[in-house]
Design a protein around this motif. Structure first.
Motif, PDB file in Angstrom:
ATOM      1  N   MET A  34       0.824  -1.205   0.000  1.00 14.13           N
ATOM      2  CA  MET A  34       0.000   0.000   0.000  1.00 14.13           C
ATOM      3  C   MET A  34       0.859   1.257   0.000  1.00 14.13           C
ATOM      4  SD  MET A  34      -2.900  -1.309  -0.321  1.00 14.13           S
ATOM      5  CE  MET A  34      -3.139  -3.079  -0.420  1.00 14.13           C
ATOM      6  N   VAL A  35       2.001   1.196   0.677  1.00 14.18           N
ATOM      7  CA  VAL A  35       2.947   2.315   0.611  1.00 14.18           C
ATOM      8  C   VAL A  35       3.407   2.512  -0.831  1.00 14.18           C
ATOM      9  CG1 VAL A  35       5.254   3.118   1.304  1.00 14.18           C
ATOM     10  CG2 VAL A  35       3.741   2.093   2.997  1.00 14.18           C
ATOM     11  N   GLY A  36       3.713   1.382  -1.501  1.00 12.06           N
ATOM     12  CA  GLY A  36       4.130   1.457  -2.901  1.00 12.06           C
ATOM     13  C   GLY A  36       3.039   2.005  -3.801  1.00 12.06           C
ATOM     14  N   LEU A  37       1.786   1.610  -3.549  1.00 11.79           N
ATOM     15  CA  LEU A  37       0.678   2.127  -4.342  1.00 11.79           C
ATOM     16  C   LEU A  37       0.500   3.625  -4.138  1.00 11.79           C
ATOM     17  CD1 LEU A  37      -1.916  -0.746  -3.829  1.00 11.79           C
ATOM     18  CD2 LEU A  37      -0.757  -0.156  -5.954  1.00 11.79           C
ATOM     19  N   ASN A  38       0.677   4.077  -2.899  1.00 16.51           N
ATOM     20  CA  ASN A  38       0.560   5.511  -2.656  1.00 16.51           C
ATOM     21  C   ASN A  38       1.741   6.263  -3.263  1.00 16.51           C
ATOM     22  OD1 ASN A  38      -1.305   7.349  -1.570  1.00 16.51           O
ATOM     23  ND2 ASN A  38       0.038   7.771   0.151  1.00 16.51           N
ATOM     24  N   ALA A  39       2.909   5.615  -3.297  1.00 17.96           N
ATOM     25  CA  ALA A  39       4.054   6.215  -3.989  1.00 17.96           C
ATOM     26  C   ALA A  39       3.749   6.355  -5.476  1.00 17.96           C
ATOM     27  CB  ALA A  39       5.306   5.360  -3.776  1.00 17.96           C
ATOM     28  N   LEU A  40       3.102   5.337  -6.019  1.00 14.29           N
ATOM     29  CA  LEU A  40       2.697   5.400  -7.423  1.00 14.29           C
ATOM     30  C   LEU A  40       1.728   6.556  -7.656  1.00 14.29           C
ATOM     31  CD1 LEU A  40       2.774   3.989 -10.206  1.00 14.29           C
ATOM     32  CD2 LEU A  40       0.831   2.616  -9.431  1.00 14.29           C
ATOM     33  N   ASP A  41       0.781   6.720  -6.722  1.00  9.35           N
ATOM     34  CA  ASP A  41      -0.133   7.856  -6.813  1.00  9.35           C
ATOM     35  C   ASP A  41       0.639   9.167  -6.802  1.00  9.35           C
ATOM     36  OD1 ASP A  41      -2.287   6.201  -6.892  1.00  9.35           O
ATOM     37  OD2 ASP A  41      -2.951   6.561  -4.844  1.00  9.35           O
ATOM     38  N   GLY A  42       1.633   9.249  -5.901  1.00 14.55           N
ATOM     39  CA  GLY A  42       2.415  10.471  -5.795  1.00 14.55           C
ATOM     40  C   GLY A  42       3.116  10.820  -7.090  1.00 14.55           C
ATOM     41  N   PHE A  43       3.678   9.809  -7.746  1.00 15.58           N
ATOM     42  CA  PHE A  43       4.345  10.091  -9.017  1.00 15.58           C
ATOM     43  C   PHE A  43       3.347  10.427 -10.108  1.00 15.58           C
ATOM     44  CE2 PHE A  43       5.680   8.696 -13.222  1.00 15.58           C
ATOM     45  CZ  PHE A  43       6.734   9.584 -13.420  1.00 15.58           C
ATOM     46  N   ASP A  44       2.260   9.654 -10.188  1.00 18.06           N
ATOM     47  CA  ASP A  44       1.281   9.881 -11.255  1.00 18.06           C
ATOM     48  C   ASP A  44       0.660  11.273 -11.161  1.00 18.06           C
ATOM     49  OD1 ASP A  44       1.840   7.399 -12.164  1.00 18.06           O
ATOM     50  OD2 ASP A  44      -0.110   6.508 -11.769  1.00 18.06           O
ATOM     51  N   VAL A  45       0.386  11.738  -9.930  1.00 12.27           N
ATOM     52  CA  VAL A  45      -0.170  13.079  -9.756  1.00 12.27           C
ATOM     53  C   VAL A  45       0.826  14.140 -10.195  1.00 12.27           C
ATOM     54  CG1 VAL A  45      -0.907  14.782  -8.049  1.00 12.27           C
ATOM     55  CG2 VAL A  45      -1.798  12.459  -7.939  1.00 12.27           C
ATOM     56  N   LEU A  46       2.090  13.965  -9.799  1.00 12.41           N
ATOM     57  CA  LEU A  46       3.088  15.003 -10.061  1.00 12.41           C
ATOM     58  C   LEU A  46       3.797  14.835 -11.401  1.00 12.41           C
ATOM     59  CD1 LEU A  46       4.664  15.562  -6.546  1.00 12.41           C
ATOM     60  CD2 LEU A  46       2.835  16.801  -7.685  1.00 12.41           C
ATOM     61  N   SER A  47       3.461  13.781 -12.144  1.00 11.12           N
ATOM     62  CA  SER A  47       4.083  13.611 -13.456  1.00 11.12           C
ATOM     63  C   SER A  47       3.830  14.833 -14.336  1.00 11.12           C
ATOM     64  CB  SER A  47       3.565  12.339 -14.129  1.00 11.12           C
ATOM     65  OG  SER A  47       2.154  12.378 -14.269  1.00 11.12           O
ATOM     66  N   ILE A  48       2.648  15.427 -14.217  1.00 15.40           N
ATOM     67  CA  ILE A  48       2.340  16.608 -15.021  1.00 15.40           C
ATOM     68  C   ILE A  48       3.204  17.793 -14.607  1.00 15.40           C
ATOM     69  CG2 ILE A  48       0.469  17.387 -13.500  1.00 15.40           C
ATOM     70  CD1 ILE A  48       0.515  17.596 -17.358  1.00 15.40           C
ATOM     71  N   SER A  49       3.573  17.846 -13.307  1.00 17.33           N
ATOM     72  CA  SER A  49       4.450  18.926 -12.844  1.00 17.33           C
ATOM     73  C   SER A  49       5.853  18.754 -13.422  1.00 17.33           C
ATOM     74  CB  SER A  49       4.509  18.935 -11.311  1.00 17.33           C
ATOM     75  OG  SER A  49       3.229  19.166 -10.763  1.00 17.33           O
ATOM     76  N   PHE A  50       6.346  17.516 -13.429  1.00 19.21           N
ATOM     77  CA  PHE A  50       7.665  17.263 -14.005  1.00 19.21           C
ATOM     78  C   PHE A  50       7.673  17.585 -15.501  1.00 19.21           C
ATOM     79  CE2 PHE A  50       7.674  13.915 -10.532  1.00 19.21           C
ATOM     80  CZ  PHE A  50       8.470  14.653  -9.676  1.00 19.21           C
ATOM     81  N   ALA A  51       6.549  17.283 -16.169  1.00 18.27           N
ATOM     82  CA  ALA A  51       6.485  17.481 -17.615  1.00 18.27           C
ATOM     83  C   ALA A  51       6.130  18.906 -18.019  1.00 18.27           C
ATOM     84  CB  ALA A  51       5.439  16.519 -18.211  1.00 18.27           C
ATOM     85  N   SER A  52       5.620  19.711 -17.074  1.00 27.28           N
ATOM     86  CA  SER A  52       5.054  21.019 -17.428  1.00 27.28           C
ATOM     87  C   SER A  52       6.020  21.970 -18.137  1.00 27.28           C
ATOM     88  CB  SER A  52       4.450  21.694 -16.196  1.00 27.28           C
ATOM     89  OG  SER A  52       5.434  21.946 -15.211  1.00 27.28           O
ATOM     90  N   PRO A  53       7.300  22.083 -17.724  1.00 22.60           N
ATOM     91  CA  PRO A  53       8.183  22.979 -18.476  1.00 22.60           C
ATOM     92  C   PRO A  53       8.321  22.569 -19.943  1.00 22.60           C
ATOM     93  CG  PRO A  53       9.152  22.486 -16.337  1.00 22.60           C
ATOM     94  CD  PRO A  53       7.988  21.564 -16.509  1.00 22.60           C
ATOM     95  N   GLY A  54       8.396  21.261 -20.194  1.00 28.22           N
ATOM     96  CA  GLY A  54       8.507  20.785 -21.566  1.00 28.22           C
ATOM     97  C   GLY A  54       7.232  21.017 -22.356  1.00 28.22           C
TER      98      GLY A  54
END
Length: 442
Positions: free
Chosen positions: A33-53
């Motif tokens: 469940m920690v791993g699943l929430n980590a996955l959520d954390g990345f999936d939510v912020l993936s747009i932030s990482f990609a936003s400058p591009g």
């Protein structure tokens, strides 16, 4: 339980879970469940990482970017509200697997988007899966842990969110050196799909849910899980508790649940606006200061590292300090650090340090709220309550990136915008204080 001859005698499996020490198998469920929430954390912020591009490729302004950054929060609101209730009907495990499939589809779609509208649609889809996932994992962790470690386990689960940002952000920074922004979403989709067999292998349906719903094979499945946990099995189940005729959502506003439902929803809504202002806008703010996109992703990683440390610190402190008062204190610190973040820094090192400290307290506030939700609501409505609080909160928080984008586009500086967005954490502290009698009675 088992008598001296090895024969099973009747007992309540929920009591066994609550009173027996945590087994390796139970800690394994928590880890997933920690791993699943980590996955959520990345999936939510993936747009932030990609936003400058995305801004560089499509030439969109800050106001439009704010809308793009908000889209998965809209999906998360719908997913939490709808799928949270479904998790109380079909089970935590089935809900998690379905949400993983939806999230993977959304991430793959985002990687192929040809314009802003298509990207927004795929981000809403991703958010639907994430919202349902959060409701199901919060309930699953609370129901896998014993009474002594329950608050700690929920906090650890919530702490997976910033860890996903740290790991995913570090990998994203490397991907952005060699590929364009689409690679971030492809990576997220692949990792999301990898979790499906892991959940099927080591995350059985929760015993508390099986006790509540009583499917035909409930006893067999409960004993199988108890055996995997190396706990005593049972030869029969106690009579089911009487069920209210009302739908689960109505139960959240009945009797003694109405006040905590309303106040926790307000607290989550207010604080998550502050939280997402920081996480969604850091990369673009850093790029606007003149730094390259990979360096901007690195600052967000520092904020996430701080968030992970905040989750761990809060979890350990819950063993010594009441969770309720601890969460209120963190809310005040969150408001203070967001204001300090808004003052800006002259160099990347100082900016990273302030971002880490801000992430520490803002994420600690989020995990404190998750633990309070799990602690407050009973099994029959726990996922529904989690979904409702998160759904309303995430729906409202979708305004945060868009509001910040509008303020930036209107000419307001970082200091003014940060001061305004910090008010969310103060409002959350006030809402929590309103349920102090409930917390003291728990």
């Amino acid at each position: 339980m088992m008598d001296m001859s090895g024969t099973a005698i009747s007992s309540d499996p929920r009591t066994i879970i609550d009173t027996e020490p945590m087994s390796f198998f139970q800690w394994g469920i928590v880890a997933i469940m920690v791993g699943l929430n980590a996955l959520d954390g990345f999936d939510v912020l993936s747009i932030s990482f990609a936003s400058p591009g995305i801004v560089a490729a499509w030439g969109i302004d800050r106001a439009a970017l704010g809308i793009v950054l908000s889209m998965e929060l809209v999906g998360m609101a719908a997913g939490s509200l709808v799928i949270g209730g479904i998790a109380d009907q079909i089970g935590r495990r089935a809900t998690i697997i379905a949400c993983l499939a939806v999230m993977a589809g959304g991430m793959l779609g985002a990687s192929s988007a040809g314009g802003v509208l298509a990207l927004c649609a795929w981000r809403v889809m991703t958010g639907l899966g994430i919202g349902g996932m959060l409701a199901a994992t919060n309930a699953a962790v609370a129901e896998a842990a014993n009474a002594r470690r329950r608050a700690l386990c929920v906090v650890l689960m919530a702490g997976g969110y910033p860890m996903g940002s740290v790991i995913g952000g570090s990998i994203s920074a490397m991907l952005l050196v060699h590929f364009d922004w689409r690679a971030v979403f492809v990576f997220g989709a692949v990792v999301t799909l990898c979790f499906i067999p892991l959940v099927l292998w080591r995350a059985p349906e929760s015993i508390a849910f099986l006790m509540h719903k009583r499917p035909a094979d409930a006893l067999v499945r409960i004993n199988a899980t108890l055996a995997s946990m190396r706990h005593p099995t049972v030869d029969g189940l106690p009579p089911p508790a009487s069920r209210a005729a009302r739908v689960p959502l109505a139960q959240l506003f009945a009797g003694g649940l109405a006040r905590p439902t309303i106040l926790l929803t307000i607290a989550y809504l207010a604080h998550i606006m502050t939280f997402y202002f920081i996480l969604k806008w850091i990369p673009k703010i850093v790029v606007d200061m003149g730094f390259a996109a990979p360096l901007a992703a690195g600052v967000l990683v520092w904020a996430s590292l701080g968030g992970a440390a905040g989750s761990l610190a809060l979890g350990l402190l819950t063993l010594r300090i009441r969770l309720f008062w601890l969460t209120i204190a963190v809310m005040f610190l969150s408001a203070l650090m967001v204001v300090l973040f808004g003052q800006g820094q002259a160099d990347l090192a100082s900016l990273s340090a302030i971002a880490a400290c801000t992430g520490f307290v803002t994420n600690a506030g989020v995990v404190g709220l998750y633990a309070l939700i799990a602690q407050t609501f009973p099994t029959g409505v726990r996922a529904t309550a989690t979904g409702f609080v998160i759904g309303i909160g995430r729906g409202g928080s979708a305004l945060a990136p868009a509001l910040a984008g509008w303020l930036f586009a209107a000419g307001y500086g970082l200091a003014a915008v940060a001061l305004l967005m910090a008010l969310g954490s103060l409002a959350a502290a006030a809402a929590l204080f309103g349920m102090r009698r409930i917390a003291l009675a728990a």
